[in-house]
Design a protein around this motif. Sequence first.
Motif, PDB file in Angstrom:
ATOM      1  N   ALA A  98       0.833  -1.209   0.000  1.00  0.00           N
ATOM      2  CA  ALA A  98       0.000   0.000   0.000  1.00  0.00           C
ATOM      3  C   ALA A  98       0.865   1.255   0.000  1.00  0.00           C
ATOM      4  O   ALA A  98       0.592   2.222  -0.725  1.00  0.00           O
ATOM      5  N   GLN A  99       1.915   1.250   0.798  1.00  0.00           N
ATOM      6  CA  GLN A  99       2.802   2.413   0.861  1.00  0.00           C
ATOM      7  C   GLN A  99       3.479   2.675  -0.483  1.00  0.00           C
ATOM      8  O   GLN A  99       3.639   3.832  -0.890  1.00  0.00           O
ATOM      9  N   ALA A 100       3.857   1.596  -1.177  1.00  0.00           N
ATOM     10  CA  ALA A 100       4.509   1.755  -2.480  1.00  0.00           C
ATOM     11  C   ALA A 100       3.581   2.432  -3.480  1.00  0.00           C
ATOM     12  O   ALA A 100       4.011   3.270  -4.281  1.00  0.00           O
ATOM     13  N   MET A 101       2.283   2.076  -3.441  1.00  0.00           N
ATOM     14  CA  MET A 101       1.335   2.701  -4.359  1.00  0.00           C
ATOM     15  C   MET A 101       1.085   4.159  -3.991  1.00  0.00           C
ATOM     16  O   MET A 101       1.061   5.039  -4.854  1.00  0.00           O
ATOM     17  N   PHE A 102       0.920   4.445  -2.699  1.00  0.00           N
ATOM     18  CA  PHE A 102       0.710   5.828  -2.277  1.00  0.00           C
ATOM     19  C   PHE A 102       1.934   6.689  -2.577  1.00  0.00           C
ATOM     20  O   PHE A 102       1.804   7.885  -2.833  1.00  0.00           O
ATOM     21  N   ASP A 103       3.105   6.093  -2.587  1.00  0.00           N
ATOM     22  CA  ASP A 103       4.313   6.865  -2.877  1.00  0.00           C
ATOM     23  C   ASP A 103       4.299   7.393  -4.306  1.00  0.00           C
ATOM     24  O   ASP A 103       4.878   8.446  -4.589  1.00  0.00           O
ATOM     25  N   VAL A 104       3.632   6.668  -5.210  1.00  0.00           N
ATOM     26  CA  VAL A 104       3.480   7.134  -6.589  1.00  0.00           C
ATOM     27  C   VAL A 104       2.231   7.998  -6.725  1.00  0.00           C
ATOM     28  O   VAL A 104       2.284   9.160  -7.148  1.00  0.00           O
ATOM     29  N   ASN A 105       1.086   7.434  -6.359  1.00  0.00           N
ATOM     30  CA  ASN A 105      -0.195   8.068  -6.657  1.00  0.00           C
ATOM     31  C   ASN A 105      -0.458   9.354  -5.884  1.00  0.00           C
ATOM     32  O   ASN A 105      -1.104  10.270  -6.397  1.00  0.00           O
ATOM     33  N   LEU A 106       0.004   9.417  -4.650  1.00  0.00           N
ATOM     34  CA  LEU A 106      -0.206  10.622  -3.835  1.00  0.00           C
ATOM     35  C   LEU A 106       1.085  11.414  -3.652  1.00  0.00           C
ATOM     36  O   LEU A 106       1.171  12.585  -4.021  1.00  0.00           O
ATOM     37  N   PHE A 107       2.100  10.778  -3.113  1.00  0.00           N
ATOM     38  CA  PHE A 107       3.319  11.528  -2.789  1.00  0.00           C
ATOM     39  C   PHE A 107       4.098  11.926  -4.040  1.00  0.00           C
ATOM     40  O   PHE A 107       4.840  12.915  -4.015  1.00  0.00           O
ATOM     41  N   GLY A 108       3.909  11.196  -5.144  1.00  0.00           N
ATOM     42  CA  GLY A 108       4.473  11.651  -6.416  1.00  0.00           C
ATOM     43  C   GLY A 108       3.872  12.974  -6.835  1.00  0.00           C
ATOM     44  O   GLY A 108       4.571  13.869  -7.343  1.00  0.00           O
ATOM     45  N   VAL A 109       2.567  13.114  -6.614  1.00  0.00           N
ATOM     46  CA  VAL A 109       1.875  14.380  -6.889  1.00  0.00           C
ATOM     47  C   VAL A 109       2.412  15.486  -5.975  1.00  0.00           C
ATOM     48  O   VAL A 109       2.688  16.607  -6.413  1.00  0.00           O
ATOM     49  N   VAL A 110       2.559  15.169  -4.705  1.00  0.00           N
ATOM     50  CA  VAL A 110       3.060  16.151  -3.744  1.00  0.00           C
ATOM     51  C   VAL A 110       4.465  16.611  -4.136  1.00  0.00           C
ATOM     52  O   VAL A 110       4.777  17.811  -4.106  1.00  0.00           O
ATOM     53  N   ARG A 111       5.323  15.668  -4.527  1.00  0.00           N
ATOM     54  CA  ARG A 111       6.704  16.019  -4.887  1.00  0.00           C
ATOM     55  C   ARG A 111       6.752  16.967  -6.094  1.00  0.00           C
ATOM     56  O   ARG A 111       7.468  17.970  -6.076  1.00  0.00           O
ATOM     57  N   THR A 112       6.043  16.614  -7.153  1.00  0.00           N
ATOM     58  CA  THR A 112       6.116  17.448  -8.356  1.00  0.00           C
ATOM     59  C   THR A 112       5.533  18.829  -8.104  1.00  0.00           C
ATOM     60  O   THR A 112       6.061  19.837  -8.596  1.00  0.00           O
ATOM     61  N   ILE A 113       4.465  18.888  -7.325  1.00  0.00           N
ATOM     62  CA  ILE A 113       3.850  20.193  -7.046  1.00  0.00           C
ATOM     63  C   ILE A 113       4.773  21.050  -6.185  1.00  0.00           C
ATOM     64  O   ILE A 113       4.954  22.254  -6.449  1.00  0.00           O
ATOM     65  N   ARG A 114       5.365  20.465  -5.159  1.00  0.00           N
ATOM     66  CA  ARG A 114       6.289  21.231  -4.318  1.00  0.00           C
ATOM     67  C   ARG A 114       7.461  21.773  -5.131  1.00  0.00           C
ATOM     68  O   ARG A 114       7.948  22.875  -4.879  1.00  0.00           O
ATOM     69  N   ALA A 115       7.894  20.998  -6.126  1.00  0.00           N
ATOM     70  CA  ALA A 115       9.030  21.418  -6.950  1.00  0.00           C
ATOM     71  C   ALA A 115       8.667  22.530  -7.924  1.00  0.00           C
ATOM     72  O   ALA A 115       9.502  23.388  -8.241  1.00  0.00           O
ATOM     73  N   VAL A 116       7.415  22.538  -8.390  1.00  0.00           N
ATOM     74  CA  VAL A 116       7.043  23.497  -9.438  1.00  0.00           C
ATOM     75  C   VAL A 116       6.429  24.785  -8.884  1.00  0.00           C
ATOM     76  O   VAL A 116       6.452  25.826  -9.553  1.00  0.00           O
ATOM     77  N   LEU A 117       5.894  24.743  -7.667  1.00  0.00           N
ATOM     78  CA  LEU A 117       5.201  25.931  -7.142  1.00  0.00           C
ATOM     79  C   LEU A 117       6.077  27.186  -7.064  1.00  0.00           C
ATOM     80  O   LEU A 117       5.600  28.275  -7.421  1.00  0.00           O
ATOM     81  N   PRO A 118       7.325  27.102  -6.621  1.00  0.00           N
ATOM     82  CA  PRO A 118       8.123  28.344  -6.590  1.00  0.00           C
ATOM     83  C   PRO A 118       8.262  29.005  -7.959  1.00  0.00           C
ATOM     84  O   PRO A 118       8.271  30.232  -8.057  1.00  0.00           O
TER      85      PRO A 118
END
Length: 273
Positions: A98-118
């Motif tokens: 479950a953690q492996a899937m959330f790392d892509v489906n949710l936290f992958g989204v969080v990572r890309t957004i945090r990187a692009v927002l500035p």
Amino acid sequence: MSQTSIKTAIVTGAASGIGKATAKALRAAGYRVYGTSRKPAPAADPGVRMLTCDVTDDASVAGMIETVFGEAGRIDLLVNNAGFGISGAAEESSVEQAQAMFDVNLFGVVRTIRAVLPIMRSQKGGRIINISSVQGLIPAPYMALYGASKHAVEGYSESLDHEIRGQGIRVVLVEPAFTRTAFDQNLVRSDTPLDIYETERAGRDQFLREVMTTADTPEVVAKVVVTAATATTPKRRYAAGPVARQASLLRRFVPAKAFDKSFRKQMGLPQVP
């Protein structure tokens, strides 16, 4: 027209399916498009530049964003499409799976957004489109963890949109239903299967195979993404395709008990109150 005046888009998970169709559609709409995939992959269109990016890795995401900004000088649109599903009953997956899937489906989204927002904030504008699913509204049996990940993306997206709207940046959800991609073939099987679920799980798998024969094409979803990307004042969420629109309306207006009974019948589950 200067390079920096052309709107630039990033589409994650662009090697196939919805991501590939979206990259191609955005290119046709006039964007400079960068697609990403975890492994090297050919582009959807000669004008799409493919980059390798693992959305589960902070450094990989940061490097991809740095490359795009370094070449294009701006990032106007981020489409978070990368993701996968797990097929099986909720208790048939280990916590690690479950953690492996959330790392892509949710936290992958969080990572890309945090990187692009500035970057978007410095431009005083930008748009983020997160590819959710009709299962972000209507969880299906034997897809509990996938549905949970999409519910998480929905909640995260709504909260984030409120927080950054005043900075000229909007967050939009696109919710496809069944789409004719390799998604069903690429579903990861639960890692701790139990005999008690075998019959119903097999029935759900058969239902999925049948419904995929008449499912929407990825281009249907891609067209909705372009609409969401180019709308002057975007809606918070867009149902992609007739099945998704119908499901959304039914969930909102049909009484819960009647909806539950109909849904269980469609899924081939016993009519237990």
